[in-house]
Structures are given as C-alpha cells and as structure tokens.
Design a protein around this motif. Structure first.
Motif, PDB file in Angstrom:
ATOM      1  N   TRP A   1     -11.893   2.826  -2.531  1.00 28.53           N
ATOM      2  CA  TRP A   1     -11.222   2.506  -3.785  1.00 28.53           C
ATOM      3  C   TRP A   1     -12.104   1.677  -4.713  1.00 28.53           C
ATOM      4  CZ3 TRP A   1      -7.404   5.363  -5.098  1.00 28.53           C
ATOM      5  CH2 TRP A   1      -6.538   5.885  -4.148  1.00 28.53           C
TER       6      TRP A   1
ATOM      7  N   GLN B   1       2.420   1.494  -3.499  1.00 27.09           N
ATOM      8  CA  GLN B   1       1.447   1.912  -4.501  1.00 27.09           C
ATOM      9  C   GLN B   1       1.051   3.371  -4.325  1.00 27.09           C
ATOM     10  OE1 GLN B   1      -0.144  -0.130  -7.274  1.00 27.09           O
ATOM     11  NE2 GLN B   1      -0.012   2.047  -7.643  1.00 27.09           N
ATOM     12  N   THR B   2       0.969   3.832  -3.083  1.00 30.46           N
ATOM     13  CA  THR B   2       0.602   5.229  -2.832  1.00 30.46           C
ATOM     14  C   THR B   2       1.634   6.170  -3.435  1.00 30.46           C
ATOM     15  OG1 THR B   2      -0.498   4.591  -0.778  1.00 30.46           O
ATOM     16  CG2 THR B   2       0.079   6.910  -1.038  1.00 30.46           C
TER      17      THR B   2
ATOM     18  N   HIS C   1      -6.800  -3.599   0.559  1.00 32.00           N
ATOM     19  CA  HIS C   1      -7.483  -3.072   1.743  1.00 32.00           C
ATOM     20  C   HIS C   1      -8.534  -4.070   2.238  1.00 32.00           C
ATOM     21  CE1 HIS C   1      -5.731   0.849   2.301  1.00 32.00           C
ATOM     22  NE2 HIS C   1      -5.888   1.165   1.031  1.00 32.00           N
TER      23      HIS C   1
ATOM     24  N   GLU D   1     -11.494   1.996   3.602  1.00 33.59           N
ATOM     25  CA  GLU D   1     -10.573   2.232   2.486  1.00 33.59           C
ATOM     26  C   GLU D   1     -10.925   1.356   1.287  1.00 33.59           C
ATOM     27  OE1 GLU D   1      -9.794   1.564   5.532  1.00 33.59           O
ATOM     28  OE2 GLU D   1      -8.490   3.124   6.347  1.00 33.59           O
TER      29      GLU D   1
ATOM     30  N   ASP E   1      -4.328  -0.032 -10.705  1.00 30.60           N
ATOM     31  CA  ASP E   1      -3.846   0.384  -9.384  1.00 30.60           C
ATOM     32  C   ASP E   1      -5.001   0.489  -8.396  1.00 30.60           C
ATOM     33  OD1 ASP E   1      -1.334   0.510 -10.461  1.00 30.60           O
ATOM     34  OD2 ASP E   1      -1.352   2.682 -10.758  1.00 30.60           O
TER      35      ASP E   1
ATOM     36  N   LEU F   1       0.829  -1.200   0.000  1.00 32.37           N
ATOM     37  CA  LEU F   1       0.000   0.000   0.000  1.00 32.37           C
ATOM     38  C   LEU F   1       0.865   1.253   0.000  1.00 32.37           C
ATOM     39  CD1 LEU F   1      -2.818  -1.052   2.519  1.00 32.37           C
ATOM     40  CD2 LEU F   1      -2.940  -0.990   0.026  1.00 32.37           C
TER      41      LEU F   1
ATOM     42  N   LEU G   1      -5.548  -1.648  -4.945  1.00 27.97           N
ATOM     43  CA  LEU G   1      -5.730  -1.023  -3.638  1.00 27.97           C
ATOM     44  C   LEU G   1      -7.009  -1.510  -2.971  1.00 27.97           C
ATOM     45  CD1 LEU G   1      -4.600   2.602  -4.567  1.00 27.97           C
ATOM     46  CD2 LEU G   1      -3.463   1.085  -2.927  1.00 27.97           C
TER      47      LEU G   1
END
Length: 877
Positions: free
Chosen positions: A477, A443-444, A465, A473, A457, A440, A461
C-alpha cells in the motif's frame, strides 16, 4: 448530617472525598473549574480540618484586581506570613516585606525564599487562590520553588490550570489535579442539600434534585441558586424548573469580577456568553431560542449596530454556549420543549462549519458526533486527521470513546480515529490490535471515488498494516500510494497549493516506507509533505524532523534547507499516537551528527535515547541500526552484534522473513564482523539477494575481511552503474573499491577511487564511514595519497581517520588457535585424520574436533575449502 455555610448563605454538605485528595500527597495540587464551581469552598473545608501545626505553616492568599503584579503578590505572601506570627519566617521577614512594598525587587528574591524554606523546621504550604489574576512570572516562580525545595507544598485554584500544569510536566513535578468534573455535585449530594435546606424529606425531593442536576450539571453555585429558587416557590404549586435567566444574570456578575478583562470567555462556558458584552445577549438568546425569526432578527440587529468587529470574531463563539450539549438540557427544560427543532439542528451545523473554517476541528467533530452527523464528522476527520489526534481535548476523546464501533463501520476514518484514541488510552494491546484489524475490514469494503479520498484510504491502510507488523501489506500500500503521488502531473500538484490533507497523506506514506527501510522513497514523500503542508503545522514539523534525521544519516546537506535544518535540530518534538517516531528520529539525526563530529560516546547516548523513544524497536530499522553503528564506533562491538541479532530475531518473529532487507543485512554483517563473528556475518551475506549498493557493500566487506580482494571488486562491480542514493554510502563504496584495487596492486586505479571517495566526504563534512575498511588498509591508502595525491587529499584522509571506526583486516588470523592452525597446515601434506593425529601425537577424535572448529571459524564446510581460504589469507606463510 451537619451542614456548613458558604458566602452565599446556602447550605452545603462536607465533601470528605475531595478533601482527602487535598492532603499533602503531591508537591503541587491544582484545583480548577469555572467560576462558582466550588473551589474556594473546598479549600475552606480542607483548611478547617487541618491540624494546628499544619495551619500555622500554611499561608493562604486570594488574588484579585489589586494583586496582579509580581511584587505585589509576593509582598502579600510575606505580609500574610508575618500576620500569622511575627516569628514565622516561611516566606521572608519584615525587611524583605518593606523592600517589596516599596516596589524594590531583590536580585535574589527566590533564593531568599528557598533559603528560609530549607532551614524551617516544618514543611510550609502555600495556598494561592484565583491564579488567573497572576502574571506569568508568578507561575514560573511557583514552579521554581516547588522544583528546588522539598519542604514546600503549593495548592492553587484557578479557572484554567493548563498553563501551569504543562510547565510542571516539563519540569517533572508530581502534580495532582482536581478538575471541574470532580467538583460537580452528584444528584445524591443535591438531594441531601435539598433535604437540609427545605427541612422536609418527601419523595418529590429526589425528582427535584434530578431536575436541578440536569439543568445546572452539578455546578456548585448554580445548585445553591436553584435550591434557593425552589425554597421560594409557592407551596402546593408544581415547580416549573430552574430559572436560567436569573442564574445567567447572577453568574455574569460573579464572572465579571473573577478574572482580568482579557480572560478567555471559554472558562465560563455554559453560564455566561462572554464578559465582553452585556448579559442581555445570553438572556435574550435563551428566551428567543425557539422563535426562529426573532433570533435571526436579533443577530442582524447585533451585526448592524453597536458590536462592530466583535460580531465577526465572537458571535458564533457565543452560539456554542447556547447550543453546546452541556447547556442543551437546561434550555429544553426552561423552554418546555423536549425535542430538538430543525432550526436548532441547522444552527449547530452552521456553528460546526464555522469551527472548521477557523481551524477548530475538534469542536466541529464533537458537534457532529453529538448530533449523529457521521458523514460530516468523517469529512472533517479525513481532511484534518493529524490536527485532531495531536493532543485532542478530553471532550473529543470522550465523545469518540463513547461511540459504539458498530455505528462507524460505514465511516472508516472515524473508525480509525476511534481505534487510535483507544490505543492511546490503553496501548497497542490485544483489544487495540483487534480494532485495527476491524478497520482494515471496514476500509476494504469501502471504495472512494474521489482521488483525494482514495489516496487517504491508501495511506491509512499502509499505516495500519505497519502498526500491525504486516510488512508485505504495508509495503504494497505504501508503494501504491507513492505511485499515485509521483504519478500526479505538475498541474494537479500545482493547483493544490498549501494542502494539509494531501501533505498528511504523504507523511503517512513516508512513515510507512521509513519503517520498511525504503529510505529513498520515504525521503521523496517527506519532501512532498514539507512542500504542501501548512507552514508551522504538525505535518511540516514531522517532515522536517524526519528529513533532519535522514540528512544526517545519508550525509546529504541538500535534503533540507538551512532554515528547516535549524528548526528541526533545535527542539525535541512532541510525541503522540500519530507521531510515535518523532522524538526517535530527532535523536537519530543528533547521533549521526555526533559520529561525524568524532564523538562516539555522545553519539551512543543520542542513539540509545532514540531506541527508548519507540514502543516497538523492531519496527524501526533506522533507529536500531543507528544504535548498532554507534555501539561499534564506541568500541562495544560484541554488544552491538548481540543487540542486532536479538533485534533481527524479533523483527522476523513479528513481521516475517520479508522484513529482512539489504539495510538490515548490511548492519548485521558490519556488527558481526566488528565483533569477530565470521560465521554469523557469512550467514547474513548468504541471505543477500538484492542487487543494490548496500548488498554489494556487505558482500565486499566480508570479502575484504577474509582477504578476498577480487571477490570484493566483483561484488562492487555489479553495482558500478547503479545510482547510489547517499553521500555516506558513496564514500564507503569508493573507499572499499580503492582498498580492493590497492590490495590487487592497481595503485593508479586505487588513487582514482580514493579521490572519488574523498570529494563527497569533504563536501558533506562526513567523517564516519560505516566501518568499511581496516586500519591497515586505510594507512596504506594514506601512504598512496602521500606519494601521488598531494597535500589536500592527505588532509582529507586525516579528517576521516579522526572519527572513523575500522574493521579488523582478517578475522581468521586471530580467531584460529595455534593447534587449529597446526592441524590445518599438516592437512596440506597428509590426507587422513589418523595421519594428522599421528603427526601431532593426539587422538583421532581430537583432530576431528579441531577441524570442526576450524570449519566453523572459517565459515566453510570441508577441508578443501578450508585449505583454499587459509592459503588466500596467508595463514601458512
């Protein structure tokens, strides 16, 4: 140390570690490896050390080009038995042998073998070598014998044990596998062989052993050939290394006789290019490997001349042999080159591109990872994530697990694949969760400019999550990803055609939404996956299974095509790291089908199987909810309420209060009302905040049970203009409205609502309706149908009645004791506890205790509310 001699005449060492693994510890033992890897030598050593009684009960058969039919093979087994001892009947007698040799197959061939095995005093061992020659029928025969007889041990050697191992796993057979990696000789063993072979023991032998091991990777027959080469080298002249050309020629001769003509060349990877062409191909490519122009000319010549169609299908497959990591060191040493040339790097890239174009994604990623081509590897992983993680070969898993996670921080898709493969190996433990959290962060910090990568992406995510139980979260997403998909214009989607990558992203979003009980949005995304996925592919299969489950749960026959329904409902799907809920959803669909068919016990079996298929049930509300409804329908309401209450507690603990949604609360209200737990049901009703049909139905259900038909109508009226997503909810919604209207005396309105409920029930063949009304209310509606509705409506009501579970009409009528009812009745006339105690001749403390019990059972907090509710329920009539 004493040595033994193989068929080559070379010296080799006993290998007790492997021999011990061949002892009778499993019904089926598989020894597999490419030709020359030492399988037969190991069998010889094992049999040589057996006790005489075991040897007498052991039948050994080596298959070859003369034993390739079912009858010929079993005839050879019987003949081998009788040759050992005329009285030994482990596998039949002379009469049976005569029939088999004449080409006559007894109808009960396997039964005869099983009968003899059952009566024989000593367990028998059947050793079949080179199973690659055998037809499929022999494989199935062997599996049947092992399955049905506990007095038989089977040992098999073969070049590839995948097919028989998979079949054994399906039948639940305990299998021991000794694979090629275990057969490979170590440098220490090679050193001992050298010492025995050359009758000397100097320091150089250790270096020679290391060179041989590097060049032939511990391959037993190649080790023997290399040692022989060393023995014949000129004394006093430094050895130049293994002559790979010589080994390639010898291996070609051995391999050509080791299996049927159509046997896959991949089983001899690393030693001979292909059995379909002359050995010159392998030898010449090895010689010309470092001369760029010559190699190019050679391939042009092959392409233009005699190989024809073979080139298009197999030349690059041969290149994998030449350029695979397994062979690289050998080619380097034999050519005197210690570093890779740019030409070879380019050819390996070409090979990886060819692999991608032909769907061999795991091989392409393996090549890229080995060469450190991280960006290329990530590109393949991004676009073929599910294909790669769906049963990846051991080589690819090892390539990923060997990587340092720090190397992948600039490549989120590789990092995620690495994390999931590690989780597959060791489970979602603390280390696995740390990897996902690190993903995470990676990727952020990674921003994709390509729209397709951006969606990928987001899907990643949402999925991660969800795995970590971070509901808010995951919802954020997943819903954002849905907006991206739904917001794409028709032209953009139309241009995609069959796009497995896009379909896979939609599938990941759908599964995240399904975990959040966002059923409508999940169904929408599953449909995108079905539409854009590759027919017959992993994504389409997963989408079909999920839509099958949702179609049965919703009672919607139009969610999935007839062919899709038939496919999804017919076969239990595979389960893997990316397909955790696949089998669970399959059983969910079957459970709802059984409930509609009026078989609650069968429905409960399917629903229980669904829960057992998921590692963390609290992540899957649909799975647990299905089991709760099945328990209620099967008459286990108290257990259903206990199960749900425990489940909800765990869900909140792992995912937070935001994970409690309308569906969960509706299930909780239903389960607890069915179990007579009015206070718990009221607690769930108090948590309802959403204005949706399920929330309205939960409030109305509680109101009907406490005889508040006006409250039920008011709750349902709030959602009268809102769309109801599913037929099953529609039926329950209008049945509850009909009940409330009939209780209020509006018979015409009740009849209208009843007809609106029955029509979708008939259209979608629904007979289970969420336990939404009582038996008394249902009977009253049926009387209304008899009076004013006509025969069709009556028949439809009877169908619903045959499969539905009914709610208690008024729980409090049966939950208050006689003394509690008396205390409440006297409370209408007197105002103090002392006065009530005086009337009943009990103490004031007793009155207080009984009033507290009344308040708890009625779900109220004071005497005025208790009296008002009791009056509405008719407790004083």
């Amino acid at each position: 140390m004493a040595g033994t001699h193989s068929e080559m005449g070379a010296v080799f060492l006993p290998r007790p570690r492997l021999v011990r693994r061949l002892q009778r510890q499993a019904p089926l033992t598989l020894v597999s490896g490419i030709v020359g890897s030492g399988k037969s030598t190991l069998i010889n050593e094992w049999l040589a050390g057996q006790h005489s009684d075991d040897v007498a009960a052991t039948v050994r058969l080596s298959l070859n080009s003369t034993l390739t039919t079912r009858l010929s093979i079993w005839a050879a087994v019987v003949e081998s038995t009788l040759q050992k001892s005329p009285d030994h009947e482990a596998f039949g007698n002379r009469a049976l042998l005569g029939m088999l040799q004449r080409g006559i197959e007894p109808e009960n061939l396997m039964e005869q073998f099983l009968d003899v095995l059952a009566t024989h005093s000593t367990p028998a061992t059947l050793v079949i070598e080179d199973l690659q020659w055998a037809p499929d029928e022999i494989v199935h025969d062997l599996i049947r014998l092992v399955t049905e007889s506990h007095r038989l041990f089977v040992v098999i050697t073969t070049n590839d044990d995948t097919a028989i191992n998979d079949l054994a796993a399906e039948r639940g057979i305990v299998t021991k596998r000794i694979r090629e990696a275990s057969l490979a000789m170590s440098s220490t063993e090679i050193f001992e062989l050298l010492r025995l072979s050359v009758a000397e023991n100097d320091e150089t032998l250790s270096d020679i052993a290391a060179i041989i091991n590097d060049d032939v990777a511990g391959h037993a027959l190649s080790v023997e050939l290399a040692i022989e080469q060393y023995r014949r080298s000129q004394p006093g002249v430094p050895w130049v290394g293994v002559d790979l050309d010589h080994i390639a020629m010898h291996m070609h001769r051995v391999a050509s006789a080791s299996g049927p003509n159509d046997y896959e060349a991949a089983n001899f990877m690393g030693f001979v290019g292909s059995l379909s062409v002359a050995r010159q191909f392998t030898v010449e490519v090895a010689r010309l490997l470092f001369r760029q122009e010559a190699v190019a000319d050679y391939f042009d010549r092959l392409n233009q001349n005699h190989l024809g169609e073979w080139v298009a299908n197999h030349v690059l497959d041969e290149l994998e042999f030449v350029w695979s990591p397994h062979v690289w060191t050998r080619l380097q040493r034999s050519s005197g080159i210690r570093t890779r040339s740019p030409f070879i790097q380019e050819q390996r890239r070409r090979l990886a591109e060819w692999d991608v174009a032909h769907g061999l994604f795991d091989r392409a990623v393996g090549l890229y990872l080995f060469d450190g081509e991280w960006a290329s590897a990530e590109h393949v992983v991004r676009h073929h994530f599910r294909d790669l993680l769906e049963g990846p070969p051991a080589e690819l898993v090892e390539s990923f697990l060997a990587l340092d996670s720090a190397q992948l921080e600039a490549y989120p898709s590789l990092y995620l694949a690495n994390a999931l493969l590690r989780i597959r190996s060791s489970g979602l433990n603390g280390a696995g969760e740390d990897l996902l959290r690190k993903y995470l962060q990676v990727q952020t910090n990674h921003t994709s400019t390509n729209p397709g990568d951006y969606l990928r992406d987001i899907a990643g995510l949402a999925a991660v999550h969800g795995l970590l139980g971070q509901g808010a979260e995951a919802r954020h997403w997943a819903l954002r990803g849905r907006e991206v998909v739904v917001g794409s214009d028709a032209a953009t989607l139309g241009a995609l055609g069959v796009n497995e990558s896009f379909a896979s992203d939609c599938l990941a979003l759908a599964q995240a939404l399904l975990q959040l009980d966002e059923f409508a949005a999940a169904t929408e995304m599953f449909r995108y996956s079905l539409e854009y996925g590759r027919p017959g592919g992993v994504v389409v299969e997963d989408a079909q299974v999920a839509l099958f489950a949702l179609s049965e749960f919703f009672g919607e026959t139009n969610i999935l095509s007839a062919d899709g329904y038939a496919t999804a409902s017919a076969t239990l799907p595979m389960r893997s790291v990316t397909r955790e809920a696949n089998q669970a959803l399959y059983y969910v669909g079957r459970a709802w089908a059984e409930l509609d068919a009026g078989d609650p016990e069968r429905g409960l079996i399917e629903a229980s199987a669904a829960v057992q298929c998921v590692d963390v049930p609290e992540r899957w509300g649909l799975v647990v909810g299905t089991r709760v409804f099945a328990l209620v329908t099967a008459g286990h309401s108290s257990y259903a309420a206990d199960l749900f209450n425990d489940y909800l507690e765990k869900r909140i603990a792992s995912r937070g209060d935001e994970s409690v949604n309308s569906f969960m609360l509706f299930v909780g209200v239903t389960a607890n009302l069915s179990a007579g737990r009015l206070v718990d049901a009221q607690r769930f009703v108090a948590q309802l905040t959403a204005a949706d049909p399920l929330s309205a139905m939960a409030r109305a259900l509680y109101a009907l049970v406490i005889s508040d038909h006006e409250g039920a109508l008011a709750a349902l009226d709030l959602n009268l203009q809102r769309p109801i997503f599913t037929s099953r909810v529609t039926v329950a919604f209008w049945l509850m409205r009909a009940t409330a209207a009939l209780r209020g005396g509006s018979r015409e309105v009740a009849l209208e609502y009843l007809e609106r409920a029955v029509i979708p029930a008939v259209q979608n063949k629904l007979r289970f309706i969420f336990s939404c009304i009582s038996r008394e209310d249902f009977d009253a509606l049926r009387v209304l149908a008899e009076e004013r509705g006509g025969r069709p409506l009556i028949n439809h009501m009877d169908e619903l009645s045959s499969a539905s579970h009914f709610m208690p009409k008024a729980l409090v009528n049966s939950s208050l004791t006689d003394r509690e009812t008396a205390v409440l009745r006297i409370s209408q006339k007197v105002s103090t506890n002392a006065q009530i105690a005086e009337e009943l001749f009990v103490s004031v403390n007793t009155v207080k205790s009984q009033l507290r019990s009344v308040y708890k059972k009625l779900g109220v907090s004071d005497r005025d509310d208790a009296l008002a509710l009791a009056a509405r329920l008719g407790l004083f009539d």
